[in-house]
Scaffold this active site. Structure first.
Site, PDB file in Angstrom:
ATOM      1  N   ASN A 114      -7.198   5.644  -2.243  1.00 54.84           N
ATOM      2  CA  ASN A 114      -5.900   4.904  -1.311  1.00 54.84           C
ATOM      3  C   ASN A 114      -6.185   3.883  -2.701  1.00 54.84           C
ATOM      4  O   ASN A 114      -7.129   3.233  -2.492  1.00 54.84           O
ATOM      5  CB  ASN A 114      -6.102   4.901  -0.359  1.00 54.84           C
ATOM      6  CG  ASN A 114      -4.985   3.582  -0.220  1.00 54.84           C
ATOM      7  OD1 ASN A 114      -4.214   3.261  -0.416  1.00 54.84           O
ATOM      8  ND2 ASN A 114      -4.296   4.070   1.442  1.00 54.84           N
ATOM      9  N   LYS A 171      -9.602   1.513  -2.184  1.00 48.88           N
ATOM     10  CA  LYS A 171      -9.341   1.060  -0.466  1.00 48.88           C
ATOM     11  C   LYS A 171     -11.249   1.394  -0.518  1.00 48.88           C
ATOM     12  O   LYS A 171     -11.752   2.271  -0.129  1.00 48.88           O
ATOM     13  CB  LYS A 171      -8.793   1.033   0.146  1.00 48.88           C
ATOM     14  CG  LYS A 171      -8.662   1.425   1.352  1.00 48.88           C
ATOM     15  CD  LYS A 171      -7.135   1.738   1.971  1.00 48.88           C
ATOM     16  CE  LYS A 171      -6.993   1.602   3.908  1.00 48.88           C
ATOM     17  NZ  LYS A 171      -6.339   1.774   4.303  1.00 48.88           N
ATOM     18  N   ASN A 196       0.242  -1.143   5.061  1.00 49.01           N
ATOM     19  CA  ASN A 196       0.873  -0.555   6.384  1.00 49.01           C
ATOM     20  C   ASN A 196       0.277  -0.557   7.938  1.00 49.01           C
ATOM     21  O   ASN A 196      -0.564   0.420   8.181  1.00 49.01           O
ATOM     22  CB  ASN A 196       1.050   0.573   5.955  1.00 49.01           C
ATOM     23  CG  ASN A 196       1.707   1.511   4.317  1.00 49.01           C
ATOM     24  OD1 ASN A 196       2.984   2.054   4.911  1.00 49.01           O
ATOM     25  ND2 ASN A 196       1.351   0.919   3.526  1.00 49.01           N
ATOM     26  N   GLU A 210       0.902  -0.827  -0.109  1.00 46.55           N
ATOM     27  CA  GLU A 210       0.483   0.128  -0.362  1.00 46.55           C
ATOM     28  C   GLU A 210       0.700   1.290  -0.022  1.00 46.55           C
ATOM     29  O   GLU A 210       2.104   1.383   0.965  1.00 46.55           O
ATOM     30  CB  GLU A 210      -0.758   0.261   1.439  1.00 46.55           C
ATOM     31  CG  GLU A 210      -1.673   1.321   1.673  1.00 46.55           C
ATOM     32  CD  GLU A 210      -2.157   1.902   2.903  1.00 46.55           C
ATOM     33  OE1 GLU A 210      -1.390   0.713   3.821  1.00 46.55           O
ATOM     34  OE2 GLU A 210      -3.281   1.932   3.024  1.00 46.55           O
ATOM     35  N   GLU A 214      -6.344   8.651   7.611  1.00 47.17           N
ATOM     36  CA  GLU A 214      -7.087   8.353   6.240  1.00 47.17           C
ATOM     37  C   GLU A 214      -8.077   8.885   5.556  1.00 47.17           C
ATOM     38  O   GLU A 214      -8.992   9.475   4.934  1.00 47.17           O
ATOM     39  CB  GLU A 214      -6.723   7.513   6.050  1.00 47.17           C
ATOM     40  CG  GLU A 214      -5.424   6.586   6.208  1.00 47.17           C
ATOM     41  CD  GLU A 214      -5.652   5.000   5.296  1.00 47.17           C
ATOM     42  OE1 GLU A 214      -6.025   4.367   4.150  1.00 47.17           O
ATOM     43  OE2 GLU A 214      -5.227   3.887   6.880  1.00 47.17           O
ATOM     44  N   CYS A 274      -4.625  -3.077   2.817  1.00 45.17           N
ATOM     45  CA  CYS A 274      -4.642  -3.484   4.404  1.00 45.17           C
ATOM     46  C   CYS A 274      -5.781  -3.215   5.207  1.00 45.17           C
ATOM     47  O   CYS A 274      -5.853  -4.285   5.548  1.00 45.17           O
ATOM     48  CB  CYS A 274      -3.816  -1.482   4.736  1.00 45.17           C
ATOM     49  SG  CYS A 274      -2.948  -1.642   6.345  1.00 45.17           S
TER      50      CYS A 274
HETATM   51  N1  CDV Z   1      -2.850   1.547   6.581  1.00 43.44           N
HETATM   52  C1  CDV Z   1      -3.742   0.990   7.170  1.00 43.44           C
HETATM   53  O1  CDV Z   1      -4.877   0.710   7.228  1.00 43.44           O
HETATM   54  N2  CDV Z   1      -4.141   0.438   8.756  1.00 43.44           N
HETATM   55  C2  CDV Z   1      -4.923   0.218   9.202  1.00 43.44           C
HETATM   56  C3  CDV Z   1      -4.313   0.178  10.924  1.00 43.44           C
HETATM   57  C4  CDV Z   1      -4.287   2.355  11.335  1.00 43.44           C
HETATM   58  C5  CDV Z   1      -5.151  -0.148  11.801  1.00 43.44           C
HETATM   59  C6  CDV Z   1      -4.243  -1.198   9.932  1.00 43.44           C
HETATM   60  O2  CDV Z   1      -5.474  -1.998   9.338  1.00 43.44           O
HETATM   61  O3  CDV Z   1      -3.430  -2.000   9.860  1.00 43.44           O
END
Ligand code: CDV
Length: 275
Positions: free
Chosen positions: A106, A123, A192, A47, A142, A167
């Site tokens: 994203n 996303k 991330n 990501e 975000e 993510c």
């Molecule tokens: N980049 C993300 O989506 N990070 C989230 C954190 C903030 C909980 C994750 O689900 O890993």
């Protein structure tokens, strides 16, 4: 008869705010070349793989324009597109997109072995908050910078049925289930994930467990391969998970990263196993 797709998850170490795009793209090309040398057909980058994870700072949205791409490929990334097509390797690339009509997403962008677009995923589960929250050690804004997507499409590509997620999407059962009902055989997920979870620090020690838990259960419950690929290590003072996995439809982990830096994780995936 087996139907193999060789997949390489290209984990990345940190990208700092002062790193320039050309240097980052050079890292991506090095990973791509190493993956091609190991016969990879599809290389999954994480990501937001072109910039630092900028939602850790709250700023006026317009001031964050430097972190968004407005077209893809562009001057910076064209060498990656060219090298991938030359090597005959496809890839997925995560980045922030600002559209012509000023929407911000994203994005995960999939490109086939000939350098043609397969699809773009936006996303869906945008975590964090919109405004500055002083109680946090670092921000995760975000929701200030991205609008959510609204679907989990699958595509016919790489002689497989493939899907993407980003993510936080990986923590939600519908992400896998929607694609599972659409016959998905491989789900690629870039992430991330800070090790510190501000709303409930008692879970900080569980980041690796949760990452494997959701990837393995999503794979097993939907009969699909799942790749989760990290941008991890300490980026701008924030320590993030570096646990890149390739998971089989049986729920078993086939391959896993062992460092916190740029590293390839390669696995031969027999897509017929999904049946
Ligand atoms: N980049 C993300 O989506 N990070 C989230 C954190 C903030 C909980 C994750 O689900 O890993």
């Amino acid at each position: 008869m087996a139907r193999y797709l060789t997949v390489s998850a290209a984990q990345m170490g940190p990208i700092h705010r002062s790193d320039n795009r050309n240097d980052v793209v050079e890292r991506l090309i090095n990973l791509l070349r190493d993956a091609a040398a190991q016969n990879a057909e599809l290389v999954a980058f994480p990501e937001l793989a072109l910039t630092t994870f900028f939602p850790r700072w709250v700023m006026p949205v317009e001031d964050a324009d430097e972190f968004y791409e407005t077209e893809m490929p562009n001057d910076y990334t064209q060498p990656l597109w060219d090298e991938a097509a030359r090597l005959g390797v496809g890839f997925t690339l995560g980045y922030a997109l600002k559209t012509e009509d000023n929407h911000r997403y994203n994005i995960y962008h999939m490109v086939d072995k000939r350098g043609q677009d397969v699809g773009i995923y936006r996303k869906v589960h945008i975590p964090g908050h919109q405004e500055y929250e002083p109680w946090r050690e670092f921000q995760h804004a975000e929701r200030r910078y991205f609008e959510p997507g609204d679907d989990f499409p699958v595509w016919n590509a790489f002689d497989a049925v493939v899907g993407m997620a980003i993510c936080n999407d990986r923590r939600w059962s519908e992400t896998y289930r929607v694609m599972g009902l659409r016959g998905v055989e491989l789900i690629v997920i870039g992430y991330n994930t800070p090790l510190h979870y501000a709303p409930d620090p008692s879970q900080d020690a569980l980041q690796g467990f949760h990452n494997a838990l959701v990837a393995q259960s999503g794979a097993y419950q939907n009969g699909t391969f799942v790749v989760v690929v990290a941008k991890g290590g300490v980026e701008e003072g924030v320590d993030s998970l570096s646990d890149t996995l390739v998971v089989a439809p049986s729920g078993e982990i086939l391959a896993r990263s062992s460092t916190r830096a740029d590293e390839l994780v390669v696995a031969d995936c027999d897509l017929d196993w999904c049946r």
